[in-house]
Motif scaffolding. Structure first.
Motif, PDB file in Angstrom:
ATOM      1  N   UNK A   1       0.817  -1.217   0.000  1.00 19.80           N
ATOM      2  CA  UNK A   1       0.000   0.000   0.000  1.00 19.80           C
ATOM      3  C   UNK A   1       0.855   1.273   0.000  1.00 19.80           C
ATOM      4  N   UNK A   2       2.187   1.120   0.034  1.00 23.01           N
ATOM      5  CA  UNK A   2       3.088   2.279  -0.014  1.00 23.01           C
ATOM      6  C   UNK A   2       2.904   3.032  -1.333  1.00 23.01           C
ATOM      7  N   UNK A   3       3.009   4.336  -1.274  1.00 18.98           N
ATOM      8  CA  UNK A   3       2.905   5.139  -2.486  1.00 18.98           C
ATOM      9  C   UNK A   3       1.476   5.459  -2.886  1.00 18.98           C
ATOM     10  N   UNK A   4       0.498   4.867  -2.189  1.00 21.98           N
ATOM     11  CA  UNK A   4      -0.903   5.136  -2.503  1.00 21.98           C
ATOM     12  C   UNK A   4      -1.405   6.332  -1.694  1.00 21.98           C
ATOM     13  N   UNK A   5      -2.285   7.105  -2.284  1.00 20.05           N
ATOM     14  CA  UNK A   5      -2.900   8.239  -1.592  1.00 20.05           C
ATOM     15  C   UNK A   5      -4.307   7.841  -1.179  1.00 20.05           C
ATOM     16  N   UNK A   6      -4.522   7.701   0.113  1.00 25.01           N
ATOM     17  CA  UNK A   6      -5.832   7.297   0.629  1.00 25.01           C
ATOM     18  C   UNK A   6      -6.654   8.513   1.049  1.00 25.01           C
ATOM     19  N   UNK A   7      -7.924   8.497   0.672  1.00 28.27           N
ATOM     20  CA  UNK A   7      -8.862   9.532   1.127  1.00 28.27           C
ATOM     21  C   UNK A   7      -9.339   9.220   2.533  1.00 28.27           C
ATOM     22  N   UNK A   8      -9.233   7.950   2.915  1.00 26.83           N
ATOM     23  CA  UNK A   8      -9.660   7.550   4.251  1.00 26.83           C
ATOM     24  C   UNK A   8      -9.324   6.103   4.525  1.00 26.83           C
ATOM     25  N   UNK A   9      -9.378   5.745   5.813  1.00 26.05           N
ATOM     26  CA  UNK A   9      -9.143   4.363   6.229  1.00 26.05           C
ATOM     27  C   UNK A   9     -10.155   3.994   7.299  1.00 26.05           C
ATOM     28  N   UNK A  10     -10.573   2.718   7.281  1.00 20.94           N
ATOM     29  CA  UNK A  10     -11.575   2.213   8.220  1.00 20.94           C
ATOM     30  C   UNK A  10     -11.006   1.006   8.951  1.00 20.94           C
ATOM     31  N   UNK A  11     -11.163   0.985  10.276  1.00 20.00           N
ATOM     32  CA  UNK A  11     -10.767  -0.168  11.091  1.00 20.00           C
ATOM     33  C   UNK A  11     -12.030  -0.852  11.598  1.00 20.00           C
ATOM     34  N   UNK A  12     -12.166  -2.166  11.324  1.00 20.23           N
ATOM     35  CA  UNK A  12     -13.369  -2.896  11.724  1.00 20.23           C
ATOM     36  C   UNK A  12     -13.234  -3.536  13.101  1.00 20.23           C
ATOM     37  N   UNK A  13     -12.220  -4.368  13.301  1.00 21.08           N
ATOM     38  CA  UNK A  13     -12.026  -5.081  14.568  1.00 21.08           C
ATOM     39  C   UNK A  13     -10.707  -5.829  14.499  1.00 21.08           C
TER      40      UNK A  13
END
Length: 487
Positions: free
Chosen positions: A190-202
């Motif tokens: 996932x390095x080098x990717x631009x994320x608009x957001x991240x979600x943690x479930x459990x």
């Protein structure tokens, strides 16, 4: 073709031998795919080390070699680049090679032990229903607008990710939802990717064969949040004891969701049945076709993400009520004889417990629950006795069987599951190594109104034994067995 020095932008180089002002045709980390004027990135894998194939890549026409150690023989005319991490270099180079496609859409990464596939897939479906062009990178498939591609990893390699993100750019995709597994994050995919957001479930017991400790597993997931920018959002499950850990070092805007705690986004289960449940989401009632506490969390995560991405509240609630179960996730079938069969991907202790608790909550008390379950080979063996304990404790009858044994003995795996069965539950357990026969036996044992759970493989349509995959679909098998018995 692209200039090597442009592809290397952002890569931390520790040594260079040769010219970076040369044109490169393509990138590969598999030496067998290298052709004239390509760049070969030597990656150390779990099974083999790409450094062993540098000479083969050179002989195939590679113009540039990226590696963590220079080979003894440096060939004239070839550019050699030494890096600390080939995995990281590969990810950054892949992003540059495909013109940093993640910057041209809103990419949301979803991580956690359970729920990743459901949350990403349903977010994709929801935004598609809202009229957007959507991309999906998940365990089940990669989707570029309406076109689907097969995938073999939860988080594909960096070249595959960026190649498909580029296709999404070309197709006018606005949103992409991506599963971010601990393996993928640890291997820098996932390095080098631009994320608009991240979600943690459990977070629960899984992949300790790879990460060795639970803390390492948790902290690997956390990296996704640590690397978010200030303009991104970070959304976490506050009811999970590791939820706030994810937010500790992030620069992103922090948001929480919960069923039990005071959070930014809250949900309450008002009623539930086998065909769905009534939820209260931030003071609005919505009917969901997905059942169980775990799916209430999934729906809440989807609602929160949709809100953070700017969807209008009432439209979002309406679209949530239209969402269907993902294949292999609490997928159920009711036979003519009123026997309910449920197929679920539950392959971790926590997931199995959640599914069985949900089933037991829906029972009126007279039905029996028959569980068919196995554990995968060449994976974390410490969870096997725990899975055996849960299946035997929460079912009226448990049939231990083969899952994907891979290179391990199915008999040995089953014996390790049996080791977790309490003495009072031994009588409830039978072992049938052949999965097809185990499912047939469960169907023969079931009476009217009984519930059969077939757990572990879910959406998978194969069984892997000693490197060979044969067709096997749990849902089709249980349907066929019940229909055959009720003719």
């Amino acid at each position: 073709m692209k200039l090597l020095k442009d592809i290397l932008f952002g890569v931390r180089l520790s040594a260079v031998n040769g010219d970076t002002n040369v044109l490169v045709n393509n990138l590969h980390f598999d030496s067998r795919k290298v052709e004239m004027d390509d760049a070969f990135i030597a990656v150390r894998g779990l099974i083999t080390d790409g450094h062993k194939y540098i000479q083969k890549a050179v002989e195939s026409g590679a113009k540039a070699i990226v590696c963590e150690e220079f080979p003894e023989l440096l060939v004239n005319g070839i550019t050699y680049l030494k890096v600390e991490s080939s995995n990281e270099a590969l990810a950054i180079m892949a992003s540059n090679f495909y013109d940093n496609p993640s910057k041209n859409l809103k990419l949301v990464g979803v991580t956690g032990t359970n729920g990743k596939t459901t949350v990403t897939t349903l977010l994709s479906n929801l935004f598609e229903k809202a009229g957007y062009k959507v991309g999906l990178i998940s365990t089940i498939k990669i989707k570029v607008d309406k076109k689907e591609y097969d995938t073999s990893h939860t988080t594909p390699d960096a070249l595959t990710i960026n190649k498909h993100l580029k296709l999404m750019n070309d197709a006018g995709v606005e949103y992409c939802f991506m599963e971010a597994s601990s393996h993928g994050i640890h291997q820098k995919r996932t390095k080098g990717l631009t994320f608009a957001g991240a979600v943690f479930t459990n977070l629960s017991h899984d992949h300790l064969d790879y990460h060795k400790t639970f803390a390492e597993y948790r902290d690997t997931k956390k990296v996704l949040f640590d690397e978010l920018s200030k303009s991104a959002f970070a959304l976490t499950n506050l009811d999970d004891k590791n939820g706030m850990v994810m937010l500790q070092n992030t620069k992103a805007k922090k948001h929480t969701y919960a069923l039990k705690s005071f959070a930014d986004f809250r949900a309450q289960i008002l009623e539930h049945q086998l065909d769905g449940q009534l939820l209260k989401l931030d003071d609005n009632e919505v009917w969901s076709k997905l059942i169980g506490n775990f799916n209430a969390y999934n729906m809440l995560a989807i609602y929160a993400t949709g809100t953070l991405l700017g969807l209008e509240k009432m439209e979002l609630l309406q679209l949530l009520s239209q969402l269907e179960n993902v294949d292999g996730r609490f997928q159920h079938y009711v036979s003519k004889g009123k026997i309910t069969a449920i197929v679920d991907y539950a392959h971790t202790p926590d997931a199995l417990k959640n599914v069985l608790n949900t089933i037991n909550t829906l029972r009126t008390g007279n039905e029996s629950v028959i569980t068919v379950v196995g554990c995968g080979g060449d994976r974390d063996g410490s969870k096997r006795p725990v899975m055996g304990h849960i299946a035997s404790e929460l079912s009226n009858q448990a049939i231990f069987t083969s899952d994907n044994p891979r290179s391990e003995s199915p008999t040995k795996i089953i014996e390790e599951m049996e080791a977790g069965v309490e003495p009072q539950n031994v009588r409830k357990v039978i072992a049938i190594e052949n999965r097809k026969q185990a499912i047939k036996t469960a169907c023969k044992l079931a009476m009217t109104n009984d519930i059969i759970l077939v757990a572990g493989k879910g959406h998978e349509t194969y069984q892997e034994t000693n490197g060979v995959r044969t067709d096997f679909d749990d849902f089709k098998e249980v349907q066929s067995a019940l229909n055959e018995l009720e003719k």
